[in-house]
Design a protein around this motif. Sequence first.
Motif, short mmCIF file in Angstrom:
data_model
loop_
_atom_site.label_atom_id
_atom_site.label_comp_id
_atom_site.label_asym_id
_atom_site.label_seq_id
_atom_site.Cartn_x
_atom_site.Cartn_y
_atom_site.Cartn_z
N GLU A 73 0.64 -1.10 0.06
CA GLU A 73 -0.07 0.03 0.06
C GLU A 73 0.99 1.08 -0.02
O GLU A 73 0.56 2.22 -0.39
N MET A 74 1.80 1.35 0.62
CA MET A 74 2.79 2.75 0.87
C MET A 74 3.53 2.97 -0.51
O MET A 74 3.85 3.86 -0.63
N CYS A 96 2.11 -6.08 8.19
CA CYS A 96 3.51 -6.07 7.44
C CYS A 96 4.68 -6.34 8.17
O CYS A 96 4.84 -5.63 9.38
N ASN A 97 5.61 -7.06 7.71
CA ASN A 97 6.72 -7.24 8.33
C ASN A 97 7.88 -6.64 7.53
O ASN A 97 9.06 -7.08 7.90
N GLU A 98 7.52 -5.96 6.59
CA GLU A 98 8.80 -5.55 5.93
C GLU A 98 8.90 -3.99 5.62
O GLU A 98 8.23 -3.24 5.40
N PRO A 99 10.00 -3.56 6.73
CA PRO A 99 10.28 -2.09 6.61
C PRO A 99 10.64 -1.57 5.22
O PRO A 99 11.35 -2.10 4.32
N LYS A 100 10.40 -0.42 5.10
CA LYS A 100 10.95 0.27 3.87
C LYS A 100 12.30 0.20 3.63
O LYS A 100 12.84 -0.25 2.68
N ASP A 146 4.14 3.10 12.89
CA ASP A 146 4.11 4.15 12.03
C ASP A 146 4.05 3.60 10.60
O ASP A 146 5.06 2.91 10.26
N ASN A 147 2.87 3.75 10.21
CA ASN A 147 2.64 3.20 8.71
C ASN A 147 3.80 3.55 7.63
O ASN A 147 4.12 2.61 6.89
N ASP A 148 4.36 4.87 7.82
CA ASP A 148 5.11 5.18 6.90
C ASP A 148 6.43 4.49 7.15
O ASP A 148 7.37 4.54 5.94
N ASP A 149 6.87 3.58 7.97
CA ASP A 149 7.95 2.79 8.13
C ASP A 149 8.02 1.38 7.28
O ASP A 149 9.09 0.84 7.19
N ARG A 160 -2.82 -2.11 9.45
CA ARG A 160 -1.81 -1.41 9.22
C ARG A 160 -1.12 -1.38 10.76
O ARG A 160 -1.60 -1.55 11.68
N ALA A 161 0.13 -0.77 10.52
CA ALA A 161 1.02 -0.70 11.64
C ALA A 161 0.32 0.15 12.89
O ALA A 161 0.54 -0.11 13.83
N ASP A 162 -0.47 1.19 12.44
CA ASP A 162 -1.28 1.79 13.43
C ASP A 162 -2.37 1.27 14.13
O ASP A 162 -3.12 1.99 14.61
#
Length: 187
Positions: A108-109, A142-146, A158-161, A169-171
């Motif tokens: 999604e991000m 999700c377990n995949e950081p950017k 933080d979703n953005d991470d 979502r993370a939040d």
Amino acid sequence: ETLDRFAEIMNMRQKAFDDARAKNAPVGMKLYNCLQVVDLLTAMAGNPCVTTRVLPKTNCDMYAYSAYQTSIPEYNYAQSIETLKNYAPASKLLGKNNLYIGEMGIPEMEFGTDRVYTNLLKGYKTLINNDMLYGVMWQIYCNEPKDRNDVSLINSHDNDDYRGFWLIRADGTKTPIYHVLKMALKN
């Protein structure tokens, strides 16, 4: 030779599953052996790969496709499912109804909420239109950081991470496809 050996190994694994089920029948669940492929584009081009060389020589309970290669870009996704159908043999337990999508998702991000929602709806519609039993959404969380090198992000809220392979979502907020799948499970 490597592909031929892989088929032999998969058939030995299937025999182990068959023997184990015969000796100790699972209670309250079903246990299947599955071979999952990730590259159907090579098979669609008519070139040798696991799909074309291994699947036809095996006798697994189920066969799955990790669908990122064709589902994210929506590149011949329906054709990739047809290719899997053409090469995967019927099983003793499930006949020709032994195919599913082992992994499906879109970050999604990276692609945005609307594209993810539309893409996944199209993906599940393709499964339904092909009478497939299952389509596994990858992932709930999700377990995949950017930044894959920054392990400190793994516990972030933080979703953005994150890349955004998720239903939740993370939040803690739920994605639109989460609600669609939850509604479908009620029926």
